[in-house]
Design an enzyme around this catalytic site. Structure first.
Site, PDB file in Angstrom:
ATOM      1  N   HIS A 140       1.240 -30.092  -1.763  1.00 38.87           N
ATOM      2  CA  HIS A 140       1.213 -31.109  -2.822  1.00 38.87           C
ATOM      3  C   HIS A 140       2.233 -30.660  -3.863  1.00 38.87           C
ATOM      4  O   HIS A 140       1.916 -29.925  -4.801  1.00 38.87           O
ATOM      5  CB  HIS A 140      -0.184 -31.228  -3.441  1.00 38.87           C
ATOM      6  CG  HIS A 140      -0.298 -32.337  -4.432  1.00 38.87           C
ATOM      7  ND1 HIS A 140      -0.795 -33.581  -4.106  1.00 38.87           N
ATOM      8  CD2 HIS A 140       0.049 -32.417  -5.741  1.00 38.87           C
ATOM      9  CE1 HIS A 140      -0.762 -34.364  -5.177  1.00 38.87           C
ATOM     10  NE2 HIS A 140      -0.249 -33.672  -6.180  1.00 38.87           N
ATOM     11  N   CYS A 193       2.377 -34.323 -13.179  1.00 41.48           N
ATOM     12  CA  CYS A 193       1.523 -33.625 -14.131  1.00 41.48           C
ATOM     13  C   CYS A 193       1.898 -33.967 -15.568  1.00 41.48           C
ATOM     14  O   CYS A 193       3.069 -33.845 -15.945  1.00 41.48           O
ATOM     15  CB  CYS A 193       1.638 -32.122 -13.915  1.00 41.48           C
ATOM     16  SG  CYS A 193       0.693 -31.167 -15.105  1.00 41.48           S
TER      17      CYS A 193
END
Length: 284
Positions: free
Chosen positions: A203, A236
């Protein structure tokens, strides 16, 4: 065999405007026609923490899964969320974020690493009872921005603890896009050789220009499971560079096919899904 995990949940959760429930479901239904191995479709977490995902149960009720080969994955941050997700037979995988960084573990789940391991063990036990499979995301797996200690040996130690708990799928996560090809290859080679009974995934976050080299580095290390999101949406919120989003699925597909892998995707449906992203992720 290469497994592609498409992550609309990761792509959507940071969008500031609320995406209508019906639109979310229509988009995920379209993704289910493409032929991805798994779709990370939603999360059972506190709606105050992730308001975009407050309608996950409603979205699930609108999904047409009868002709889809894709499995469903939902993210949980604690046992309560896992218990909620465990009620739905349509969900195959529960994903739990565990961090090598103490700082990020607190920010992400409001727990220490020690507390997170305790929670994870309870969730693993629940998964075994409910017939689910736990996917552990090892975030900050390639380094972090907090000045904390990091080394590949730390990753190995975390994986060893997860192996002892019976975790079978671990996704090494580059939360802020700092991984370079050499480190990616090294980490996967080391983990896969040491723990052949565990399925390792990638990921990664990346600028569009470096996606291809990161995928190839993962392949070189033995990784055959890759997370992505169409057009690279998501990422993020702590990343300083707002271009560091998810790995763009379409770029990964191109890279993997050029490397000789038959992904068995429906390209016509993939093209339709790409068109939908402009509607789903753009505020009207």
């Amino acid at each position: 065999m290469i497994k592609l995990i498409e992550c609309p949940r990761d792509a959507m959760q940071g969008i500031p405007h609320f995406i209508d429930t019906a639109i979310k479901a229509a988009y995920i239904n379209q993704l289910s026609e493409v032929g991805f191995d798994t779709i990370d479709f939603g999360s059972f977490v506190n709606p105050k923490a992730v308001p975009q995902m407050k309608d996950t149960e409603e979205v699930l009720s609108l999904l047409d899964l009868h002709h889809s080969k894709s499995k469903l994955l939902a993210i949980v941050a604690n046992l309560r969320g896992a218990e909620d997700a465990g009620h739905f037979p349509e969900i195959d995988y529960l994903g739990f974020p565990l961090s090598i960084s103490e700082t990020f573990q607190q920010r992400n789940t409001n727990k220490s690493i020690s507390e997170a391991f305790n929670e994870l063990e309870e969730i693993q036990n629940l998964c075994e009872v409910k017939g689910k499979i736990l996917v552990t995301y090892l975030s900050m797996g390639f380094g972090n921005p907090y000045g904390e200690e990091y080394s590949p040996e730390m990753v190995l130690n975390f994986v060893e603890r997860l192996d002892q708990l019976g975790v079978k799928i671990i996704s090494l996560s580059d939360t802020i896009g700092v991984a370079n090809p050499a480190l990616i290859t090294e980490l996967f080679e080391t983990q896969i050789q040491a723990f052949p009974n565990i399925e390792f995934g990638a990921h990664l976050h990346s600028t569009r220009e470096t996606i291809g080299e990161k995928v190839l580095a993962g392949l070189k290390g033995g990784c055959t499971r890759f997370d992505g999101a169409l057009n690279g949406y998501g990422g993020c919120p702590m990343a300083k560079d707002d271009l560091v989003g998810n790995m763009a699925t379409e770029v990964m597909v191109e890279t993997l096919e050029k490397a000789g892998h038959d992904l068995k995707l429906n390209k016509r449906e993939l093209k339709e899904a790409m068109k939908l992203t402009q509607f789903v992720f753009t505020e009207v």
